[in-house]
Write a protein that holds these residues in place. Structure first.
Motif, mmCIF file in Angstrom:
data_model
loop_
_atom_site.group_PDB
_atom_site.id
_atom_site.type_symbol
_atom_site.label_atom_id
_atom_site.label_comp_id
_atom_site.label_asym_id
_atom_site.label_seq_id
_atom_site.Cartn_x
_atom_site.Cartn_y
_atom_site.Cartn_z
ATOM 1 N N PRO A 1 1.003 -1.380 -0.019
ATOM 2 C CA PRO A 1 0.130 -0.150 0.089
ATOM 3 C C PRO A 1 0.874 1.288 0.006
ATOM 4 O O PRO A 1 1.734 1.175 0.828
ATOM 5 C CB PRO A 1 -0.744 -0.152 1.399
ATOM 6 N N GLY A 2 0.542 2.214 -0.820
ATOM 7 C CA GLY A 2 1.317 3.504 -0.877
ATOM 8 C C GLY A 2 2.501 3.234 -1.584
ATOM 9 O O GLY A 2 3.115 4.355 -1.854
ATOM 10 N N THR A 3 2.920 2.165 -2.250
ATOM 11 C CA THR A 3 4.113 2.045 -3.185
ATOM 12 C C THR A 3 5.386 2.783 -2.386
ATOM 13 O O THR A 3 6.017 3.935 -2.897
ATOM 14 C CB THR A 3 4.074 2.565 -4.472
ATOM 15 N N PRO A 4 5.762 2.201 -1.065
ATOM 16 C CA PRO A 4 6.798 2.803 -0.474
ATOM 17 C C PRO A 4 8.046 3.142 -1.378
ATOM 18 O O PRO A 4 8.379 2.372 -2.197
ATOM 19 C CB PRO A 4 7.163 1.857 0.574
ATOM 20 N N ASP A 5 8.625 4.225 -0.964
ATOM 21 C CA ASP A 5 9.911 4.544 -1.738
ATOM 22 C C ASP A 5 10.849 3.651 -1.406
ATOM 23 O O ASP A 5 11.649 3.479 -2.298
ATOM 24 C CB ASP A 5 10.541 6.052 -1.329
ATOM 25 N N VAL A 6 11.185 3.149 -0.227
ATOM 26 C CA VAL A 6 12.246 2.203 0.286
ATOM 27 C C VAL A 6 11.439 0.909 1.018
ATOM 28 O O VAL A 6 10.881 1.143 1.778
ATOM 29 C CB VAL A 6 13.335 2.780 1.148
ATOM 30 N N VAL A 7 11.731 -0.438 0.705
ATOM 31 C CA VAL A 7 10.938 -1.301 1.326
ATOM 32 C C VAL A 7 12.453 -2.260 1.802
ATOM 33 O O VAL A 7 13.375 -2.698 0.824
ATOM 34 C CB VAL A 7 10.198 -2.181 0.365
ATOM 35 N N LEU A 8 12.521 -2.398 2.833
ATOM 36 C CA LEU A 8 13.687 -3.379 3.342
ATOM 37 C C LEU A 8 13.153 -4.529 4.224
ATOM 38 O O LEU A 8 12.777 -4.620 5.513
ATOM 39 C CB LEU A 8 14.285 -2.575 4.538
ATOM 40 N N PRO A 9 12.832 -5.675 3.199
ATOM 41 C CA PRO A 9 12.226 -6.950 3.640
ATOM 42 C C PRO A 9 13.028 -7.589 4.882
ATOM 43 O O PRO A 9 12.325 -8.080 5.763
ATOM 44 C CB PRO A 9 12.287 -7.846 2.673
ATOM 45 N N LYS A 10 14.318 -7.348 4.951
ATOM 46 C CA LYS A 10 15.025 -8.076 5.980
ATOM 47 C C LYS A 10 14.807 -7.511 7.491
ATOM 48 O O LYS A 10 14.742 -8.155 8.518
ATOM 49 C CB LYS A 10 16.572 -7.624 5.793
#
Length: 140
Positions: free
Chosen positions: A47-56
């Motif tokens: 949701p919101g297309t985050p600028d940075v996604v850190l799955p870890k």
């Protein structure tokens, strides 16, 4: 109040505003990458297309422009004096959408961090980026 530039010129100016890969976003991503963090950018699966996604770290970062996301108490977050109703609807709508997306992400178990454009001005940048890194990596 009448706009100081023609309707065509204003339209052109507004069309040049980027939705992603803005200078503040690039600054944040470069810093995080230099610290060894790996991430996905502008991931449409969330949701919101985050600028940075850190799955870890189960963390997402939004880098928000103070004007476009109506940063409360910020001198850069002002409703323009022309076409007031349009801007109120647009900017308050952005703010409402941001809040909704943050709630959805938190329900999905994600930590949501917002970095504001004004926090990346030269006098605050280093502290803001260090705090961001600490927030992301705390608990890991």
């Amino acid at each position: 109040m009448v706009d100081k530039v023609s309707k065509e010129k204003r339209s052109y100016i507004m069309s040049r505003i980027r939705g992603k890969d803005t200078k503040p976003e690039i600054l944040v991503r470069s810093y995080l990458f230099s610290k060894g963090l790996r991430f996905r950018k502008n991931d449409k699966r969330y949701p919101g297309t985050p600028d940075v996604v850190l799955p870890k770290y189960k963390t997402v970062v939004f880098v928000n422009g103070c004007f476009w996301h109506l940063h409360e108490g910020c001198k850069y977050a002002r409703i323009p004096k022309s076409n007031v109703e349009f801007w109120k609807k647009k900017l308050y709508g952005n703010k409402k959408r941001d809040k909704h997306n943050q709630e959805l992400l938190e329900e999905m178990g994600w930590k949501v961090i917002t970095v504001w454009e004004c926090e990346l001005k030269k006098d605050k940048r280093e502290q803001t980026l260090e705090n961001l890194y600490a927030q992301i990596t705390s608990g890991h």
